[in-house]
Motif scaffolding. Structure first.
Motif, PDB file in Angstrom:
ATOM      1  N   GLU A  21       0.848  -1.204   0.000  1.00  0.00           N
ATOM      2  CA  GLU A  21       0.000   0.000   0.000  1.00  0.00           C
ATOM      3  C   GLU A  21       0.884   1.255   0.000  1.00  0.00           C
ATOM      4  O   GLU A  21       0.597   2.235  -0.683  1.00  0.00           O
ATOM      5  N   VAL A  22       1.990   1.212   0.767  1.00  0.00           N
ATOM      6  CA  VAL A  22       2.945   2.330   0.811  1.00  0.00           C
ATOM      7  C   VAL A  22       3.558   2.528  -0.581  1.00  0.00           C
ATOM      8  O   VAL A  22       3.597   3.643  -1.109  1.00  0.00           O
ATOM      9  N   VAL A  23       4.009   1.427  -1.196  1.00  0.00           N
ATOM     10  CA  VAL A  23       4.616   1.468  -2.528  1.00  0.00           C
ATOM     11  C   VAL A  23       3.620   2.024  -3.546  1.00  0.00           C
ATOM     12  O   VAL A  23       3.945   2.899  -4.357  1.00  0.00           O
ATOM     13  N   LYS A  24       2.388   1.529  -3.501  1.00  0.00           N
ATOM     14  CA  LYS A  24       1.338   1.961  -4.439  1.00  0.00           C
ATOM     15  C   LYS A  24       1.068   3.459  -4.305  1.00  0.00           C
ATOM     16  O   LYS A  24       0.994   4.177  -5.300  1.00  0.00           O
ATOM     17  N   THR A  25       0.942   3.949  -3.057  1.00  0.00           N
ATOM     18  CA  THR A  25       0.662   5.369  -2.813  1.00  0.00           C
ATOM     19  C   THR A  25       1.767   6.248  -3.404  1.00  0.00           C
ATOM     20  O   THR A  25       1.494   7.236  -4.084  1.00  0.00           O
ATOM     21  N   ARG A  26       3.030   5.857  -3.164  1.00  0.00           N
ATOM     22  CA  ARG A  26       4.165   6.648  -3.681  1.00  0.00           C
ATOM     23  C   ARG A  26       4.179   6.661  -5.210  1.00  0.00           C
ATOM     24  O   ARG A  26       4.436   7.682  -5.834  1.00  0.00           O
ATOM     25  N   MET A  27       3.911   5.494  -5.817  1.00  0.00           N
ATOM     26  CA  MET A  27       3.944   5.408  -7.282  1.00  0.00           C
ATOM     27  C   MET A  27       2.815   6.214  -7.923  1.00  0.00           C
ATOM     28  O   MET A  27       2.969   6.782  -8.992  1.00  0.00           O
ATOM     29  N   GLN A  28       1.676   6.276  -7.237  1.00  0.00           N
ATOM     30  CA  GLN A  28       0.542   7.038  -7.768  1.00  0.00           C
ATOM     31  C   GLN A  28       0.748   8.544  -7.672  1.00  0.00           C
ATOM     32  O   GLN A  28       0.168   9.305  -8.434  1.00  0.00           O
ATOM     33  N   LEU A  29       1.577   8.973  -6.715  1.00  0.00           N
ATOM     34  CA  LEU A  29       1.841  10.407  -6.539  1.00  0.00           C
ATOM     35  C   LEU A  29       3.055  10.875  -7.346  1.00  0.00           C
ATOM     36  O   LEU A  29       3.248  12.074  -7.546  1.00  0.00           O
ATOM     37  N   GLN A  30       3.850   9.932  -7.813  1.00  0.00           N
ATOM     38  CA  GLN A  30       5.058  10.271  -8.568  1.00  0.00           C
ATOM     39  C   GLN A  30       4.700  10.935  -9.900  1.00  0.00           C
ATOM     40  O   GLN A  30       3.880  10.428 -10.645  1.00  0.00           O
ATOM     41  N   GLY A  31       5.318  12.080 -10.182  1.00  0.00           N
ATOM     42  CA  GLY A  31       5.073  12.784 -11.461  1.00  0.00           C
ATOM     43  C   GLY A  31       3.666  13.319 -11.582  1.00  0.00           C
ATOM     44  O   GLY A  31       3.113  13.370 -12.679  1.00  0.00           O
ATOM     45  N   GLU A  32       3.077  13.718 -10.453  1.00  0.00           N
ATOM     46  CA  GLU A  32       1.695  14.212 -10.442  1.00  0.00           C
ATOM     47  C   GLU A  32       1.540  15.440 -11.333  1.00  0.00           C
ATOM     48  O   GLU A  32       2.260  16.426 -11.190  1.00  0.00           O
ATOM     49  N   LEU A  33       0.624  15.360 -12.292  1.00  0.00           N
ATOM     50  CA  LEU A  33       0.310  16.434 -13.250  1.00  0.00           C
ATOM     51  C   LEU A  33       1.526  16.881 -14.082  1.00  0.00           C
ATOM     52  O   LEU A  33       1.631  18.038 -14.473  1.00  0.00           O
TER      53      LEU A  33
END
Length: 298
Positions: A21-33
């Protein structure tokens, strides 16, 4: 009792899947917009993210947000699976003795919405804590919470009771879509596995294989909503508690699609499967087995 069994089953699964869940959250926020190639990539894939977080933040960094994670799983899934179990026991999801696809989707979605609204403040805090990291690998907005209670108190102090439900506009579609997909495919898959007589009817392998089929559908249906949800919860807010990046669910969805393309909405898909897959399999398996166990001793 259905609510308690459901909550315990989800917590059991959460202990194993929280690092993902930690890994997923970080990957989803990476390069936001930001369009591809215009930002630094700290996490190349699930395994690289695991290694990076473990190396920089330490092993404890991989279990960030575990306390709100357990609370969220117990309350949200306790309510969601508990409601579904009650609907199931009442015979609503069956038509002429067979599982009805439409009825399971409706029942799953309704159970999901109830759970999502109740669990939203805890999910908000969990997202904030899981995105917090050492500045050298930080992605997304960085909140400075010291723990779950501190975070809830700080948000309440600054933005009042409504501030705790910020981002719930994304939680409702996320959980209702995921819940409808999960519970309808789980019931149908279980029926299919029993019909094919692959395993004995009461074998634990029936629930396990149904959970594996269900998890693929859940991840594909839920990931775009999950990305939007993570970003809405984690965005910085002004003194009035208004989001500085997005106004709501539709705005976040369209901005992400415009800036990052369809792949932006499927960021962290691998991590999502590795997290949602085992979590779906484990929680549905524990839930099914606990209910069988409880019925034996009642």
């Amino acid at each position: 009792m259905d609510f308690v069994l459901s909550g315990v089953a989800a917590c059991g699964a959460c202990l194993f899947t929280n690092p993902l869940e930690v890994v997923k959250t970080r990957m989803q926020l990476q390069g936001e917009l930001k369009s591809r190639g215009t930002y630094q990539v700290y996490y190349r894939n699930v395994f690289h993210a695991f290694y990076t977080i473990g190396k920089v933040d330490g092993l404890a960094g991989l279990q960030k947000g575990l306390v709100p994670g357990l609370f969220y799983q117990f309350f949200m899934n306790g309510v969601r699976l508990g409601s579904y179990a009650i609907i199931d026991s009442s015979g609503y999801i069956h038509t002429n003795g067979r599982v009805s696809a439409v009825k399971t989707i409706v029942a799953g979605a309704v159970a999901g919405v109830v759970g999502a609204v109740m669990g939203s403040p805890i999910y908000l805090v969990k997202t904030h804590l899981q995105s917090q990291s050492t500045s050298s690998i930080a992605v997304g907005h960085q909140y400075k919470h010291q723990g779950m209670i501190h975070a809830l108190a700080a948000i309440y102090r600054e933005h009042g009771i409504l501030g705790l439900w910020r981002g719930s506009s994304a939680a409702v579609p996320r959980v209702s879509v995921g819940s409808a997909a999960q519970l309808s495919t789980f019931s149908s898959s279980k029926e299919l596995v029993i019909d094919l007589q692959v395993f004995p009817k009461d074998s634990w392998l029936v629930a396990l294989s149904a959970g594996m089929i269900s998890s693929v559908v859940v991840v594909l249906a839920m990931t775009p909503f999950d990305v939007v949800s993570t970003r809405l919860y984690n965005q910085p807010v002004d003194h009035l508690g208004k989001g500085q990046l997005y106004t709501g669910f539709t705005d976040c969805f369209s901005k992400t699609l415009k800036k990052e393309g369809l792949t932006g909405l499927y960021k962290g898909l691998g991590a999502s499967y590795f997290r949602l897959g085992p979590h779906t399999i484990l929680s549905l398996f524990f839930w099914d087995e606990l209910r069988k166990f409880y019925k034996q001793f009642r």
